[in-house]
Design an enzyme around this catalytic site. Structure first.
Site, PDB file in Angstrom:
ATOM      1  N   HIS A 130     -22.569  40.703 -14.018  1.00  0.00           N
ATOM      2  CA  HIS A 130     -22.991  39.125 -13.777  1.00  0.00           C
ATOM      3  C   HIS A 130     -22.994  39.024 -12.091  1.00  0.00           C
ATOM      4  CE1 HIS A 130     -24.096  35.588 -15.273  1.00  0.00           C
ATOM      5  NE2 HIS A 130     -23.751  34.785 -14.109  1.00  0.00           N
ATOM      6  N   GLY A 131     -24.449  38.961 -11.597  1.00  0.00           N
ATOM      7  CA  GLY A 131     -24.423  38.605 -10.346  1.00  0.00           C
ATOM      8  C   GLY A 131     -24.239  39.700  -9.224  1.00  0.00           C
ATOM      9  N   GLU A 186     -25.625  41.767 -26.054  1.00  0.00           N
ATOM     10  CA  GLU A 186     -24.867  40.818 -25.726  1.00  0.00           C
ATOM     11  C   GLU A 186     -25.230  39.298 -26.990  1.00  0.00           C
ATOM     12  OE1 GLU A 186     -24.187  40.866 -21.116  1.00  0.00           O
ATOM     13  OE2 GLU A 186     -25.658  39.581 -21.960  1.00  0.00           O
ATOM     14  N   ASP A 203     -33.552  40.457 -19.997  1.00  0.00           N
ATOM     15  CA  ASP A 203     -33.490  38.986 -20.427  1.00  0.00           C
ATOM     16  C   ASP A 203     -34.775  38.182 -19.507  1.00  0.00           C
ATOM     17  OD1 ASP A 203     -31.674  39.605 -22.280  1.00  0.00           O
ATOM     18  OD2 ASP A 203     -29.895  38.140 -21.471  1.00  0.00           O
ATOM     19  N   HIS A 204     -34.714  38.479 -18.234  1.00  0.00           N
ATOM     20  CA  HIS A 204     -35.341  37.623 -17.536  1.00  0.00           C
ATOM     21  C   HIS A 204     -36.961  38.046 -17.778  1.00  0.00           C
ATOM     22  CE1 HIS A 204     -32.495  35.567 -15.377  1.00  0.00           C
ATOM     23  NE2 HIS A 204     -31.746  36.599 -15.053  1.00  0.00           N
ATOM     24  N   ARG A 241     -29.351  35.189 -27.457  1.00  0.00           N
ATOM     25  CA  ARG A 241     -28.717  33.841 -27.450  1.00  0.00           C
ATOM     26  C   ARG A 241     -28.981  32.930 -28.874  1.00  0.00           C
ATOM     27  NH1 ARG A 241     -26.813  31.713 -22.217  1.00  0.00           N
ATOM     28  NH2 ARG A 241     -26.522  29.901 -23.205  1.00  0.00           N
ATOM     29  N   HIS A 277     -29.396  39.717 -24.248  1.00  0.00           N
ATOM     30  CA  HIS A 277     -28.536  38.831 -24.635  1.00  0.00           C
ATOM     31  C   HIS A 277     -29.248  38.025 -25.863  1.00  0.00           C
ATOM     32  CE1 HIS A 277     -25.829  34.914 -23.879  1.00  0.00           C
ATOM     33  NE2 HIS A 277     -25.946  35.405 -25.113  1.00  0.00           N
ATOM     34  N   GLY A 330     -28.952  42.920 -14.270  1.00  0.00           N
ATOM     35  CA  GLY A 330     -30.461  42.255 -14.609  1.00  0.00           C
ATOM     36  C   GLY A 330     -31.257  41.350 -13.533  1.00  0.00           C
ATOM     37  N   HIS A 331     -30.745  40.374 -13.092  1.00  0.00           N
ATOM     38  CA  HIS A 331     -31.222  39.436 -12.129  1.00  0.00           C
ATOM     39  C   HIS A 331     -31.994  40.089 -10.823  1.00  0.00           C
ATOM     40  CE1 HIS A 331     -31.805  36.090  -9.268  1.00  0.00           C
ATOM     41  NE2 HIS A 331     -32.298  35.595 -10.473  1.00  0.00           N
ATOM     42  N   ARG A 348     -33.366  31.086 -26.023  1.00  0.00           N
ATOM     43  CA  ARG A 348     -34.158  30.746 -24.979  1.00  0.00           C
ATOM     44  C   ARG A 348     -35.042  31.722 -24.232  1.00  0.00           C
ATOM     45  NH1 ARG A 348     -29.608  28.906 -20.857  1.00  0.00           N
ATOM     46  NH2 ARG A 348     -29.120  27.811 -22.646  1.00  0.00           N
ATOM     47  N   HIS A 349     -34.777  33.110 -24.490  1.00  0.00           N
ATOM     48  CA  HIS A 349     -35.574  34.092 -24.021  1.00  0.00           C
ATOM     49  C   HIS A 349     -35.809  35.181 -24.922  1.00  0.00           C
ATOM     50  CE1 HIS A 349     -31.390  35.672 -23.052  1.00  0.00           C
ATOM     51  NE2 HIS A 349     -31.168  34.503 -21.990  1.00  0.00           N
ATOM     52  N   GLU A 369     -15.948  43.803 -20.405  1.00  0.00           N
ATOM     53  CA  GLU A 369     -16.896  43.588 -19.155  1.00  0.00           C
ATOM     54  C   GLU A 369     -16.296  42.531 -18.354  1.00  0.00           C
ATOM     55  OE1 GLU A 369     -21.364  42.376 -18.169  1.00  0.00           O
ATOM     56  OE2 GLU A 369     -20.955  43.606 -19.868  1.00  0.00           O
ATOM     57  N   ARG A 391     -44.423  30.118 -21.127  1.00  0.00           N
ATOM     58  CA  ARG A 391     -45.687  29.931 -21.492  1.00  0.00           C
ATOM     59  C   ARG A 391     -45.517  30.253 -23.059  1.00  0.00           C
ATOM     60  NH1 ARG A 391     -50.528  30.232 -17.332  1.00  0.00           N
ATOM     61  NH2 ARG A 391     -49.613  28.825 -15.662  1.00  0.00           N
ATOM     62  N   ASN A 436     -30.386  44.931 -17.654  1.00  0.00           N
ATOM     63  CA  ASN A 436     -30.683  43.608 -18.593  1.00  0.00           C
ATOM     64  C   ASN A 436     -32.184  43.167 -18.461  1.00  0.00           C
ATOM     65  OD1 ASN A 436     -30.838  41.000 -19.500  1.00  0.00           O
ATOM     66  ND2 ASN A 436     -28.595  40.775 -19.501  1.00  0.00           N
ATOM     67  N   THR A 491     -27.361  30.255 -17.149  1.00  0.00           N
ATOM     68  CA  THR A 491     -26.627  31.418 -17.741  1.00  0.00           C
ATOM     69  C   THR A 491     -25.247  31.730 -18.115  1.00  0.00           C
ATOM     70  OG1 THR A 491     -26.848  33.941 -16.826  1.00  0.00           O
ATOM     71  CG2 THR A 491     -26.443  32.347 -15.085  1.00  0.00           C
ATOM     72  N   THR A 492     -24.798  32.755 -18.316  1.00  0.00           N
ATOM     73  CA  THR A 492     -23.353  32.444 -18.517  1.00  0.00           C
ATOM     74  C   THR A 492     -22.501  32.527 -17.150  1.00  0.00           C
ATOM     75  OG1 THR A 492     -23.887  34.332 -20.368  1.00  0.00           O
ATOM     76  CG2 THR A 492     -21.628  34.058 -19.872  1.00  0.00           C
TER      77      THR A 492
END
Length: 241
Positions: free
Chosen positions: A191-192, A70, A9-10, A45, A43, A213-214, A49-50, A151, A18, A7, A100-101
């Site tokens: 997730h996580g 997503e 997204d980040h 959204r 994702h 991802g994160h 936002r990203h 998932e 910025r 992922n 986040t979700t």
């Protein structure tokens, strides 16, 4: 054999901080692909936002691996998916105030609604997944929507602070994987998940892919994206040994 889907997204989150042009999530997707990712997840959204629409379009055009989109179950997102034609869509819940979700999609009582929503997506040959908690009733409801995959949300397991609570959440996930595979669903986890807690799934049959991802992006800050993805991809490959 389970695979790694990354992922990005980040990367877009940092860019949007910025409202500039860097870092470029499309480049991150390409680098993750070259480092061993079997697919890329974004994702899109509703509040943008990203990840932005152009990110999804460019990743679809430039990457050779699977693109997983997503998205919320809205008409706008359905139209985007039908236009972009990703390899897979994953239906997720969205709340404006969340960082986040926070949990899985509620499928119970929405089986017909979700089946109708997914019908034109399936007609285009796009696979579908539902991001749900490891609740037997949710898993059975997900099957009734006609989705090929689920998932399972691993966030409660990843966030648990106490060992007993973590083990309880792990057991729920393991039972969920077993139930889903028994009733014909393919199972992804996400997730996580990080380089440590993913190890508890090493000998678990029935898992198709890991969506991460994160933790990869957090490691990439210190050692670079290429190495961070390679480390996770190599770890996932050992699960098939």
């Amino acid at each position: 054999m389970p695979v790694l889907v990354v992922n990005v997204d980040h990367v877009a989150t940092l860019r949007q901080a910025r409202m500039g042009i860097e870092p470029e999530p499309v480049t991150a997707a390409y680098m993750a692909e070259m480092a061993g990712a079997t697919g890329i997840i974004v994702h899109l959204r509703e509040d943008r936002r990203h990840i932005q629409d152009r990110d999804v379009e460019l990743i679809k055009q430039t990457c050779n691996t699977r693109l997983h989109l997503e998205m919320a179950a809205t008409k706008e997102m359905q139209s985007i998916a039908l236009n972009i034609e990703p390899e897979m869509v994953c239906m997720v819940p969205e709340k404006r105030q969340e960082l986040t979700t926070e949990g899985g999609l509620n499928c119970i009582g929405r089986e017909d609604e979700l089946r109708d929503f997914l019908a034109p997506i399936h007609a285009k040959g796009i696979r579908s997944s539902l991001f749900i908690d490891a609740d037997p009733k949710q898993i059975q409801a997900a099957q009734a929507t006609g989705a090929e995959y689920i998932e399972i949300h691993t966030g409660h397991y990843a966030d648990a602070k106490e060992i007993d609570a973590r083990n309880d959440e792990l057991e729920k996930i393991l039972k969920g994987v077993a139930l889903a595979t028994d009733i014909g669903l393919k199972v992804n986890l996400g997730h996580g998940l990080n380089y440590r807690n993913i190890l508890n799934f090493k000998d678990v049959p029935g898992i198709t892919e890991y969506s991460i991802g994160h933790s990869i992006m957090a490691r990439a800050i210190f050692i670079g994206l290429d190495q961070a993805v390679r480390d996770m991809a190599n770890l996932v490959r050992t699960f098939a040994d």
